[in-house]
Design a protein around this motif. Structure first.
Motif, PDB file in Angstrom:
ATOM      1  N   ILE A  15       9.011 -21.599   8.864  1.00 32.77           N
ATOM      2  CA  ILE A  15       8.285 -20.551   9.579  1.00 32.77           C
ATOM      3  C   ILE A  15       8.656 -19.180   9.022  1.00 32.77           C
ATOM      4  N   PHE A  16       9.945 -18.986   8.764  1.00 36.48           N
ATOM      5  CA  PHE A  16      10.415 -17.719   8.209  1.00 36.48           C
ATOM      6  C   PHE A  16       9.733 -17.416   6.877  1.00 36.48           C
ATOM      7  N   GLN A  17       9.696 -18.386   5.989  1.00 25.19           N
ATOM      8  CA  GLN A  17       9.127 -18.160   4.670  1.00 25.19           C
ATOM      9  C   GLN A  17       7.634 -17.849   4.743  1.00 25.19           C
ATOM     10  N   ARG A  18       6.897 -18.577   5.564  1.00 26.98           N
ATOM     11  CA  ARG A  18       5.464 -18.328   5.646  1.00 26.98           C
ATOM     12  C   ARG A  18       5.180 -16.961   6.290  1.00 26.98           C
ATOM     13  N   ALA A  19       5.938 -16.622   7.315  1.00 21.71           N
ATOM     14  CA  ALA A  19       5.742 -15.324   7.976  1.00 21.71           C
ATOM     15  C   ALA A  19       6.124 -14.177   7.037  1.00 21.71           C
ATOM     16  N   LEU A  20       7.204 -14.346   6.279  1.00 17.66           N
ATOM     17  CA  LEU A  20       7.603 -13.314   5.329  1.00 17.66           C
ATOM     18  C   LEU A  20       6.530 -13.134   4.262  1.00 17.66           C
ATOM     19  N   ALA A  21       5.966 -14.235   3.794  1.00 16.04           N
ATOM     20  CA  ALA A  21       4.884 -14.143   2.810  1.00 16.04           C
ATOM     21  C   ALA A  21       3.703 -13.361   3.378  1.00 16.04           C
ATOM     22  N   ALA A  22       3.374 -13.579   4.654  1.00 14.26           N
ATOM     23  CA  ALA A  22       2.274 -12.848   5.284  1.00 14.26           C
ATOM     24  C   ALA A  22       2.566 -11.349   5.332  1.00 14.26           C
ATOM     25  N   LEU A  23       3.815 -10.966   5.589  1.00 17.36           N
ATOM     26  CA  LEU A  23       4.179  -9.550   5.598  1.00 17.36           C
ATOM     27  C   LEU A  23       4.127  -8.967   4.196  1.00 17.36           C
ATOM     28  N   TYR A  24       4.509  -9.753   3.198  1.00 21.32           N
ATOM     29  CA  TYR A  24       4.343  -9.316   1.815  1.00 21.32           C
ATOM     30  C   TYR A  24       2.869  -9.014   1.524  1.00 21.32           C
ATOM     31  N   VAL A  25       1.979  -9.892   1.973  1.00 23.36           N
ATOM     32  CA  VAL A  25       0.549  -9.676   1.774  1.00 23.36           C
ATOM     33  C   VAL A  25       0.137  -8.325   2.362  1.00 23.36           C
ATOM     34  N   GLY A  89       2.141 -22.166   0.763  1.00 24.82           N
ATOM     35  CA  GLY A  89       3.150 -23.198   0.540  1.00 24.82           C
ATOM     36  C   GLY A  89       3.251 -23.701  -0.880  1.00 24.82           C
ATOM     37  N   VAL A  90       2.787 -22.916  -1.852  1.00 18.71           N
ATOM     38  CA  VAL A  90       2.856 -23.347  -3.247  1.00 18.71           C
ATOM     39  C   VAL A  90       4.294 -23.538  -3.703  1.00 18.71           C
ATOM     40  N   ASP A  91       5.221 -22.749  -3.143  1.00 16.47           N
ATOM     41  CA  ASP A  91       6.626 -22.891  -3.552  1.00 16.47           C
ATOM     42  C   ASP A  91       7.162 -24.282  -3.252  1.00 16.47           C
ATOM     43  N   GLY A  92       6.610 -24.949  -2.242  1.00 20.90           N
ATOM     44  CA  GLY A  92       7.054 -26.302  -1.918  1.00 20.90           C
ATOM     45  C   GLY A  92       6.606 -27.337  -2.923  1.00 20.90           C
TER      46      GLY A  92
END
Length: 475
Positions: A15-25, A89-92
Protein backbone atom coordinates in the motif's frame (compact mmCIF):
# COMPACT_ATOMS: atom_id res chain seq x y z
CA UNK A 1 19.53 -13.42 7.88
CA UNK A 2 16.19 -14.12 9.56
CA UNK A 3 16.10 -10.85 11.45
CA UNK A 4 16.66 -8.79 8.32
CA UNK A 5 13.09 -9.06 7.00
CA UNK A 6 9.56 -9.16 8.38
CA UNK A 7 6.74 -10.88 6.47
CA UNK A 8 4.13 -9.14 8.66
CA UNK A 9 4.51 -5.84 6.80
CA UNK A 10 4.18 -7.10 3.22
CA UNK A 11 0.72 -5.55 2.69
CA UNK A 12 1.70 -2.31 4.41
CA UNK A 13 4.69 -2.09 2.08
CA UNK A 14 2.49 -2.73 -0.94
CA UNK A 15 0.00 0.00 0.00
CA UNK A 16 2.85 2.36 0.88
CA UNK A 17 4.59 1.85 -2.46
CA UNK A 18 1.47 2.33 -4.56
CA UNK A 19 0.38 5.42 -2.61
CA UNK A 20 3.88 6.91 -2.84
CA UNK A 21 3.87 6.33 -6.59
CA UNK A 22 0.55 8.19 -6.82
CA UNK A 23 2.07 11.17 -4.97
CA UNK A 24 5.03 11.09 -7.33
CA UNK A 25 2.56 11.32 -10.22
CA UNK A 26 0.98 14.40 -8.61
CA UNK A 27 4.36 16.05 -8.02
CA UNK A 28 5.64 15.49 -11.55
CA UNK A 29 2.32 16.53 -13.07
CA UNK A 30 2.47 19.81 -11.18
CA UNK A 31 6.05 20.36 -12.31
CA UNK A 32 5.19 19.67 -15.95
CA UNK A 33 2.19 22.02 -15.97
CA UNK A 34 3.70 24.93 -14.03
CA UNK A 35 7.43 25.06 -14.78
CA UNK A 36 7.41 27.24 -17.91
CA UNK A 37 5.94 30.24 -16.09
CA UNK A 38 7.83 29.73 -12.84
CA UNK A 39 11.34 28.49 -13.67
CA UNK A 40 11.41 28.00 -17.44
CA UNK A 41 13.92 29.67 -19.73
CA UNK A 42 11.66 32.73 -19.91
CA UNK A 43 10.07 32.12 -16.52
CA UNK A 44 9.83 34.32 -13.46
CA UNK A 45 12.95 32.74 -11.88
CA UNK A 46 14.72 31.09 -14.84
CA UNK A 47 16.74 27.94 -14.22
CA UNK A 48 19.61 28.98 -16.55
CA UNK A 49 20.22 32.13 -14.52
CA UNK A 50 20.17 30.12 -11.29
CA UNK A 51 22.58 27.36 -12.34
CA UNK A 52 24.98 29.98 -13.69
CA UNK A 53 25.65 31.18 -10.15
CA UNK A 54 25.07 28.05 -8.03
CA UNK A 55 27.63 25.21 -8.33
CA UNK A 56 26.67 21.59 -8.87
CA UNK A 57 27.91 20.49 -5.43
CA UNK A 58 25.38 22.81 -3.74
CA UNK A 59 22.48 21.88 -5.97
CA UNK A 60 23.11 18.60 -7.83
CA UNK A 61 20.74 18.41 -10.77
CA UNK A 62 20.57 17.17 -14.33
CA UNK A 63 19.78 20.76 -15.28
CA UNK A 64 23.21 21.84 -14.09
CA UNK A 65 24.54 19.86 -17.05
CA UNK A 66 21.97 20.99 -19.60
CA UNK A 67 18.81 23.04 -19.59
CA UNK A 68 16.11 23.74 -22.11
CA UNK A 69 12.37 23.91 -21.61
CA UNK A 70 11.99 20.88 -23.83
CA UNK A 71 14.48 18.89 -21.74
CA UNK A 72 12.74 19.90 -18.50
CA UNK A 73 9.38 18.87 -19.90
CA UNK A 74 10.90 15.54 -20.98
CA UNK A 75 12.21 14.92 -17.44
CA UNK A 76 8.91 15.89 -15.80
CA UNK A 77 6.77 13.74 -18.09
CA UNK A 78 9.26 10.86 -17.82
CA UNK A 79 8.98 11.05 -14.04
CA UNK A 80 5.20 11.02 -14.39
CA UNK A 81 5.32 7.96 -16.68
CA UNK A 82 7.69 6.02 -14.40
CA UNK A 83 5.54 6.87 -11.37
CA UNK A 84 2.48 5.59 -13.22
CA UNK A 85 4.36 2.36 -13.98
CA UNK A 86 5.19 2.01 -10.29
CA UNK A 87 1.58 2.71 -9.41
CA UNK A 88 0.59 -0.12 -11.75
CA UNK A 89 3.01 -2.50 -9.99
CA UNK A 90 5.63 -2.88 -12.72
CA UNK A 91 8.36 -3.04 -10.07
CA UNK A 92 6.88 -6.34 -8.90
CA UNK A 93 7.51 -7.86 -12.32
CA UNK A 94 11.22 -7.01 -12.30
CA UNK A 95 14.17 -8.64 -10.55
CA UNK A 96 15.05 -6.99 -7.26
CA UNK A 97 17.89 -4.89 -8.69
CA UNK A 98 15.65 -3.75 -11.56
CA UNK A 99 12.90 -2.66 -9.17
CA UNK A 100 15.43 -0.67 -7.15
CA UNK A 101 16.68 1.10 -10.27
CA UNK A 102 13.11 1.86 -11.32
CA UNK A 103 12.37 3.48 -7.94
CA UNK A 104 15.63 5.43 -8.21
CA UNK A 105 14.50 7.16 -11.43
CA UNK A 106 11.69 9.36 -10.01
CA UNK A 107 13.81 10.23 -7.00
CA UNK A 108 16.71 11.41 -9.16
CA UNK A 109 14.44 13.33 -11.51
CA UNK A 110 12.52 15.05 -8.74
CA UNK A 111 15.77 15.89 -6.92
CA UNK A 112 16.92 17.58 -10.12
CA UNK A 113 13.74 19.67 -10.19
CA UNK A 114 13.76 20.64 -6.50
CA UNK A 115 17.41 21.69 -6.56
CA UNK A 116 16.76 24.28 -9.26
CA UNK A 117 13.23 25.19 -8.18
CA UNK A 118 14.32 28.11 -5.98
CA UNK A 119 11.53 29.85 -4.05
CA UNK A 120 8.82 27.79 -5.75
CA UNK A 121 10.25 24.54 -4.35
CA UNK A 122 11.27 25.71 -0.88
CA UNK A 123 8.52 23.81 0.95
CA UNK A 124 9.10 21.09 3.53
CA UNK A 125 7.07 18.50 1.66
CA UNK A 126 9.52 18.64 -1.25
CA UNK A 127 12.31 17.37 1.02
CA UNK A 128 9.90 14.91 2.64
CA UNK A 129 9.01 13.38 -0.72
CA UNK A 130 12.69 13.07 -1.60
CA UNK A 131 13.67 11.53 1.74
CA UNK A 132 10.83 9.03 1.64
CA UNK A 133 11.37 8.37 -2.07
CA UNK A 134 15.01 7.52 -1.44
CA UNK A 135 14.07 5.01 1.24
CA UNK A 136 11.54 3.44 -1.13
CA UNK A 137 14.42 2.47 -3.41
CA UNK A 138 15.61 -0.01 -0.77
CA UNK A 139 12.24 -1.33 0.36
CA UNK A 140 12.31 -4.27 -2.04
CA UNK A 141 9.58 -5.78 -4.19
CA UNK A 142 7.51 -8.97 -4.36
CA UNK A 143 10.68 -11.09 -4.56
CA UNK A 144 11.73 -10.38 -0.94
CA UNK A 145 10.04 -9.70 2.38
CA UNK A 146 10.16 -6.08 3.65
CA UNK A 147 13.54 -5.21 5.23
CA UNK A 148 13.22 -4.30 8.91
CA UNK A 149 15.94 -1.63 8.78
CA UNK A 150 14.20 0.33 6.04
CA UNK A 151 10.85 0.02 7.84
CA UNK A 152 12.57 1.43 10.92
CA UNK A 153 13.90 4.41 8.95
CA UNK A 154 10.42 5.12 7.59
CA UNK A 155 9.19 5.32 11.18
CA UNK A 156 12.17 7.52 11.99
CA UNK A 157 11.05 9.94 9.26
CA UNK A 158 7.47 9.87 10.54
CA UNK A 159 8.70 10.50 14.08
CA UNK A 160 10.70 13.57 12.98
CA UNK A 161 7.79 14.94 10.95
CA UNK A 162 5.33 14.75 13.84
CA UNK A 163 7.61 15.33 16.81
CA UNK A 164 9.37 18.22 15.06
CA UNK A 165 6.02 19.84 14.31
CA UNK A 166 4.93 19.36 17.92
CA UNK A 167 8.10 20.90 19.36
CA UNK A 168 8.06 23.90 17.03
CA UNK A 169 4.53 24.66 18.19
CA UNK A 170 5.33 24.38 21.89
CA UNK A 171 8.46 26.52 21.47
CA UNK A 172 6.76 29.01 19.19
CA UNK A 173 3.43 30.76 19.39
CA UNK A 174 1.97 31.00 22.89
CA UNK A 175 -1.50 30.29 21.50
CA UNK A 176 -0.50 26.62 21.09
CA UNK A 177 0.22 26.41 24.81
CA UNK A 178 -3.05 28.19 25.57
CA UNK A 179 -4.89 25.91 23.10
CA UNK A 180 -6.28 28.95 21.23
CA UNK A 181 -4.43 28.77 17.88
CA UNK A 182 -7.28 27.03 16.10
CA UNK A 183 -9.53 30.00 16.83
CA UNK A 184 -7.56 31.61 13.96
CA UNK A 185 -5.81 28.88 11.97
CA UNK A 186 -8.71 27.65 9.82
CA UNK A 187 -9.31 31.24 8.66
CA UNK A 188 -5.69 32.32 8.17
CA UNK A 189 -4.12 29.11 6.76
CA UNK A 190 -2.45 29.46 3.33
CA UNK A 191 -5.09 27.86 1.10
CA UNK A 192 -8.44 27.11 2.76
CA UNK A 193 -10.43 24.13 1.53
CA UNK A 194 -14.16 23.74 0.94
CA UNK A 195 -14.77 22.74 4.57
CA UNK A 196 -12.45 25.28 6.21
CA UNK A 197 -15.28 27.80 6.72
CA UNK A 198 -17.20 25.18 8.71
CA UNK A 199 -14.12 24.17 10.71
CA UNK A 200 -13.59 27.82 11.65
CA UNK A 201 -17.14 28.10 12.95
CA UNK A 202 -16.90 25.07 15.22
CA UNK A 203 -17.51 25.94 18.90
CA UNK A 204 -14.44 27.20 20.73
CA UNK A 205 -14.35 24.19 23.10
CA UNK A 206 -13.97 22.00 20.01
CA UNK A 207 -11.03 24.15 18.90
CA UNK A 208 -9.43 23.63 22.32
CA UNK A 209 -9.94 19.89 21.94
CA UNK A 210 -8.39 20.01 18.43
CA UNK A 211 -5.30 21.78 19.76
CA UNK A 212 -4.92 19.41 22.72
CA UNK A 213 -5.34 16.37 20.47
CA UNK A 214 -2.70 17.82 18.16
CA UNK A 215 -0.20 18.01 21.01
CA UNK A 216 -0.89 14.41 22.02
CA UNK A 217 -0.59 13.15 18.44
CA UNK A 218 2.63 15.03 17.77
CA UNK A 219 4.46 14.82 21.10
CA UNK A 220 3.34 11.54 22.69
CA UNK A 221 2.09 9.21 19.98
CA UNK A 222 5.28 9.33 17.81
CA UNK A 223 7.29 7.71 20.60
CA UNK A 224 4.95 4.72 20.46
CA UNK A 225 5.98 4.02 16.86
CA UNK A 226 9.06 2.26 18.20
CA UNK A 227 7.14 -0.13 20.43
CA UNK A 228 6.05 -3.63 19.37
CA UNK A 229 2.66 -4.20 17.73
CA UNK A 230 -0.19 -3.78 18.41
CA UNK A 231 0.83 -0.56 20.22
CA UNK A 232 2.82 0.76 17.25
CA UNK A 233 -0.05 -0.13 14.92
CA UNK A 234 -2.47 1.77 17.15
CA UNK A 235 -0.15 4.79 17.19
CA UNK A 236 0.14 4.78 13.40
CA UNK A 237 -3.63 4.40 13.06
CA UNK A 238 -4.20 7.42 15.30
CA UNK A 239 -1.79 9.43 13.16
CA UNK A 240 -3.70 8.45 10.04
CA UNK A 241 -6.97 9.65 11.56
CA UNK A 242 -5.49 13.02 12.55
CA UNK A 243 -3.88 13.48 9.14
CA UNK A 244 -7.17 12.81 7.38
CA UNK A 245 -8.78 15.40 9.68
CA UNK A 246 -6.17 17.88 8.42
CA UNK A 247 -6.87 16.87 4.83
CA UNK A 248 -10.51 17.82 5.36
CA UNK A 249 -9.68 21.15 6.97
CA UNK A 250 -7.36 22.68 4.36
CA UNK A 251 -5.09 22.43 1.32
CA UNK A 252 -1.55 21.50 2.40
CA UNK A 253 -0.28 20.04 -0.86
CA UNK A 254 0.79 16.42 -0.27
CA UNK A 255 2.13 16.97 3.27
CA UNK A 256 -0.78 15.27 5.05
CA UNK A 257 -1.15 12.62 2.35
CA UNK A 258 2.52 11.66 2.50
CA UNK A 259 2.46 11.62 6.31
CA UNK A 260 -0.53 9.27 6.09
CA UNK A 261 1.37 7.05 3.67
CA UNK A 262 4.31 6.95 6.07
CA UNK A 263 1.98 5.89 8.88
CA UNK A 264 0.60 3.09 6.70
CA UNK A 265 4.09 1.58 6.50
CA UNK A 266 3.99 1.11 10.29
CA UNK A 267 0.76 -0.92 10.30
CA UNK A 268 0.98 -4.62 11.09
CA UNK A 269 -1.80 -6.13 8.96
CA UNK A 270 -0.62 -9.73 9.20
CA UNK A 271 -3.50 -10.93 11.39
CA UNK A 272 -6.05 -10.63 8.57
CA UNK A 273 -3.73 -10.85 5.60
CA UNK A 274 -1.18 -13.69 5.80
CA UNK A 275 2.02 -13.08 3.88
CA UNK A 276 2.74 -14.80 0.56
CA UNK A 277 5.82 -16.96 0.11
CA UNK A 278 8.96 -14.86 -0.44
CA UNK A 279 12.27 -15.98 -1.86
CA UNK A 280 15.60 -15.87 -0.11
CA UNK A 281 17.05 -12.43 0.50
CA UNK A 282 20.24 -11.92 -1.58
CA UNK A 283 23.38 -11.18 0.37
CA UNK A 284 24.23 -8.19 -1.82
CA UNK A 285 20.85 -6.65 -0.98
CA UNK A 286 21.45 -7.05 2.74
CA UNK A 287 24.86 -5.41 2.44
CA UNK A 288 23.54 -2.48 0.39
CA UNK A 289 20.65 -1.86 2.80
CA UNK A 290 22.94 -2.05 5.83
CA UNK A 291 25.41 0.45 4.34
CA UNK A 292 22.64 2.87 3.34
CA UNK A 293 20.99 2.67 6.76
CA UNK A 294 24.31 3.32 8.52
CA UNK A 295 24.94 6.34 6.29
CA UNK A 296 21.47 7.78 6.89
CA UNK A 297 21.77 7.33 10.65
CA UNK A 298 25.07 9.22 10.53
CA UNK A 299 23.38 12.00 8.56
CA UNK A 300 20.67 12.16 11.23
CA UNK A 301 22.99 13.83 13.74
CA UNK A 302 22.39 17.39 12.55
CA UNK A 303 18.60 17.02 12.29
CA UNK A 304 18.54 15.56 15.82
CA UNK A 305 20.60 18.47 17.13
CA UNK A 306 18.14 20.84 15.49
CA UNK A 307 15.22 18.93 16.98
CA UNK A 308 16.66 19.32 20.47
CA UNK A 309 17.75 22.94 20.03
CA UNK A 310 15.83 25.81 21.54
CA UNK A 311 16.46 27.59 18.22
CA UNK A 312 14.84 24.80 16.25
CA UNK A 313 14.30 25.61 12.59
CA UNK A 314 11.66 23.89 10.52
CA UNK A 315 11.79 22.48 7.02
CA UNK A 316 15.57 22.47 6.59
CA UNK A 317 17.55 20.18 4.29
CA UNK A 318 20.98 19.47 5.76
CA UNK A 319 22.48 17.92 2.64
CA UNK A 320 22.05 18.70 -1.08
CA UNK A 321 20.49 15.28 -1.70
CA UNK A 322 17.71 15.90 0.87
CA UNK A 323 18.38 12.51 2.48
CA UNK A 324 17.69 13.45 6.13
CA UNK A 325 15.85 16.68 6.87
CA UNK A 326 14.07 18.59 9.62
CA UNK A 327 10.34 19.27 9.48
CA UNK A 328 7.70 21.32 11.20
CA UNK A 329 4.76 23.55 10.43
CA UNK A 330 2.84 26.47 11.90
CA UNK A 331 5.17 27.31 14.75
CA UNK A 332 3.28 30.60 14.71
CA UNK A 333 -0.27 31.28 13.59
CA UNK A 334 -1.49 34.51 12.00
CA UNK A 335 -4.38 36.19 13.78
CA UNK A 336 -5.48 38.14 10.71
CA UNK A 337 -5.75 36.99 7.12
CA UNK A 338 -4.32 39.37 4.54
CA UNK A 339 -4.55 38.82 0.80
CA UNK A 340 -2.93 40.57 -2.14
CA UNK A 341 -5.39 41.45 -4.86
CA UNK A 342 -3.77 42.08 -8.25
CA UNK A 343 -5.65 44.35 -10.65
CA UNK A 344 -5.06 45.74 -14.12
CA UNK A 345 -6.40 48.60 -16.17
CA UNK A 346 -6.22 49.57 -19.83
CA UNK A 347 -6.24 53.29 -19.01
CA UNK A 348 -3.02 54.99 -20.20
CA UNK A 349 -3.14 57.23 -17.12
CA UNK A 350 -4.08 55.16 -14.06
CA UNK A 351 -6.49 56.79 -11.63
CA UNK A 352 -8.45 55.57 -8.66
CA UNK A 353 -11.64 55.75 -10.72
CA UNK A 354 -10.10 53.79 -13.63
CA UNK A 355 -11.62 50.48 -14.67
CA UNK A 356 -9.55 48.18 -12.47
CA UNK A 357 -10.15 44.48 -13.12
CA UNK A 358 -8.98 41.77 -10.74
CA UNK A 359 -6.94 38.70 -11.63
CA UNK A 360 -8.35 35.65 -9.88
CA UNK A 361 -6.06 32.86 -8.67
CA UNK A 362 -7.03 29.21 -8.65
CA UNK A 363 -6.75 28.53 -4.94
CA UNK A 364 -6.13 31.65 -2.92
CA UNK A 365 -9.10 33.80 -1.87
CA UNK A 366 -10.06 36.67 -4.15
CA UNK A 367 -13.72 37.05 -5.10
CA UNK A 368 -15.52 37.07 -1.75
CA UNK A 369 -18.36 34.97 -3.19
CA UNK A 370 -16.14 32.21 -4.51
CA UNK A 371 -16.10 29.22 -2.19
CA UNK A 372 -12.64 27.65 -1.63
CA UNK A 373 -11.86 24.54 -3.68
CA UNK A 374 -10.02 21.33 -2.85
CA UNK A 375 -6.68 21.08 -4.67
CA UNK A 376 -4.42 19.06 -2.39
CA UNK A 377 -2.43 16.93 -2.95
CA UNK A 378 -1.86 19.02 -6.09
CA UNK A 379 0.37 21.99 -5.25
CA UNK A 380 -0.51 25.49 -6.50
CA UNK A 381 2.92 27.05 -6.13
CA UNK A 382 2.10 30.62 -7.14
CA UNK A 383 -0.95 30.73 -4.87
CA UNK A 384 1.11 29.56 -1.89
CA UNK A 385 3.79 32.18 -2.49
CA UNK A 386 1.13 34.89 -2.76
CA UNK A 387 0.07 33.96 0.79
CA UNK A 388 3.66 34.40 1.99
CA UNK A 389 3.94 37.71 0.14
CA UNK A 390 0.90 39.01 2.02
CA UNK A 391 2.68 38.21 5.29
CA UNK A 392 5.77 40.19 4.28
CA UNK A 393 6.96 41.81 1.02
CA UNK A 394 10.37 40.22 1.68
CA UNK A 395 8.97 36.86 0.59
CA UNK A 396 8.10 38.34 -2.80
CA UNK A 397 11.24 40.37 -3.47
CA UNK A 398 12.73 37.99 -6.03
CA UNK A 399 9.61 37.08 -8.01
CA UNK A 400 6.74 39.55 -7.68
CA UNK A 401 8.25 42.15 -10.01
CA UNK A 402 8.86 39.59 -12.78
CA UNK A 403 5.32 38.27 -12.26
CA UNK A 404 3.88 41.74 -12.84
CA UNK A 405 6.03 42.18 -15.95
CA UNK A 406 4.61 38.98 -17.42
CA UNK A 407 1.05 40.05 -16.68
CA UNK A 408 1.72 43.35 -18.41
CA UNK A 409 3.21 41.44 -21.34
CA UNK A 410 0.28 39.01 -21.55
CA UNK A 411 2.56 36.00 -21.12
CA UNK A 412 0.42 32.97 -21.87
CA UNK A 413 2.35 30.54 -19.65
CA UNK A 414 1.87 32.82 -16.65
CA UNK A 415 -1.79 33.43 -17.41
CA UNK A 416 -2.42 29.66 -17.44
CA UNK A 417 -1.61 29.59 -13.72
CA UNK A 418 -4.61 31.81 -13.01
CA UNK A 419 -8.30 30.99 -12.84
CA UNK A 420 -9.62 34.22 -14.35
CA UNK A 421 -7.70 36.70 -16.52
CA UNK A 422 -9.59 39.96 -17.17
CA UNK A 423 -7.55 40.85 -20.26
CA UNK A 424 -6.87 38.73 -23.35
CA UNK A 425 -3.19 37.84 -23.91
CA UNK A 426 -2.99 39.96 -27.07
CA UNK A 427 -4.51 42.99 -25.30
CA UNK A 428 -2.79 43.05 -21.89
CA UNK A 429 -3.36 45.84 -19.38
CA UNK A 430 -1.35 49.04 -19.51
CA UNK A 431 -0.93 49.20 -15.74
CA UNK A 432 -0.98 46.70 -12.86
CA UNK A 433 -1.47 47.46 -9.20
CA UNK A 434 -1.59 45.27 -6.10
CA UNK A 435 -3.46 45.99 -2.88
CA UNK A 436 -3.59 44.26 0.47
CA UNK A 437 -6.98 43.47 1.95
CA UNK A 438 -7.95 41.95 5.25
CA UNK A 439 -10.17 38.92 4.72
CA UNK A 440 -12.37 37.29 7.32
CA UNK A 441 -14.94 34.54 7.11
CA UNK A 442 -18.51 35.74 7.14
CA UNK A 443 -20.83 34.62 9.89
CA UNK A 444 -23.72 32.23 9.30
CA UNK A 445 -26.10 35.21 9.13
CA UNK A 446 -23.90 37.11 6.66
CA UNK A 447 -23.53 34.02 4.49
CA UNK A 448 -27.30 33.59 4.25
CA UNK A 449 -27.83 37.28 3.55
CA UNK A 450 -25.09 37.90 0.98
CA UNK A 451 -24.02 34.48 -0.29
CA UNK A 452 -20.40 35.52 0.34
CA UNK A 453 -18.08 33.35 2.42
CA UNK A 454 -15.56 36.20 2.84
CA UNK A 455 -15.74 39.82 3.89
CA UNK A 456 -12.80 42.05 3.05
CA UNK A 457 -11.46 45.46 4.05
CA UNK A 458 -8.80 47.53 2.29
CA UNK A 459 -5.55 47.76 4.29
CA UNK A 460 -2.76 49.27 2.20
CA UNK A 461 -1.09 49.48 -1.16
CA UNK A 462 1.31 46.65 -1.99
CA UNK A 463 2.38 47.86 -5.45
CA UNK A 464 1.42 51.24 -6.93
CA UNK A 465 0.14 51.34 -10.52
CA UNK A 466 3.01 50.06 -12.65
CA UNK A 467 3.50 49.81 -16.39
CA UNK A 468 6.17 48.46 -18.69
CA UNK A 469 9.04 50.84 -19.31
CA UNK A 470 8.96 52.32 -22.82
CA UNK A 471 11.56 50.88 -25.18
CA UNK A 472 14.81 52.77 -25.28
CA UNK A 473 15.25 55.06 -28.28
CA UNK A 474 18.02 54.28 -30.69
CA UNK A 475 20.71 56.96 -30.89
Amino acid sequence: MQWFTSDAYWLSRLIFQRALAALYVTAFLGAALQFRALIGGRGILPVPRYVARVPFRRAPSLFQLHYSDRFFALCAWTGCAVALALLAGVDGLLPLWGAMLLWLVPWALYLSIVNVGQAWYGFGWESLLLEVGFLAVFLGNDRVAPPVLVLFLLRWVLFRVEFGAGLIKMRGDACWRRLTCLDFHHETQPLPGPLSWFFHHLPRPVHRLEAAANHVTQLVVPVLLFTPPPVATGAASLMIVTQLWLVLSGNFSWLNWLTTVLAVSALDLSARHPAPAFGNTPLWYEVVVAVVVAALLALSVRPVRNLLSRRQVMNRAFDPLHLVNSYGAFGSVSRVRQEIVVEGTADPVPREESDWRAYEFRGKPGDVRRWPRQFAPYHLRLDWMMWFAALSPAYARSWFGPLVERLLDGDRDTLRLLRHVPFPPDEPPVHIRARVYRYRYTTWRELRATGACWERTYVREFLPPTGLAPPAREP
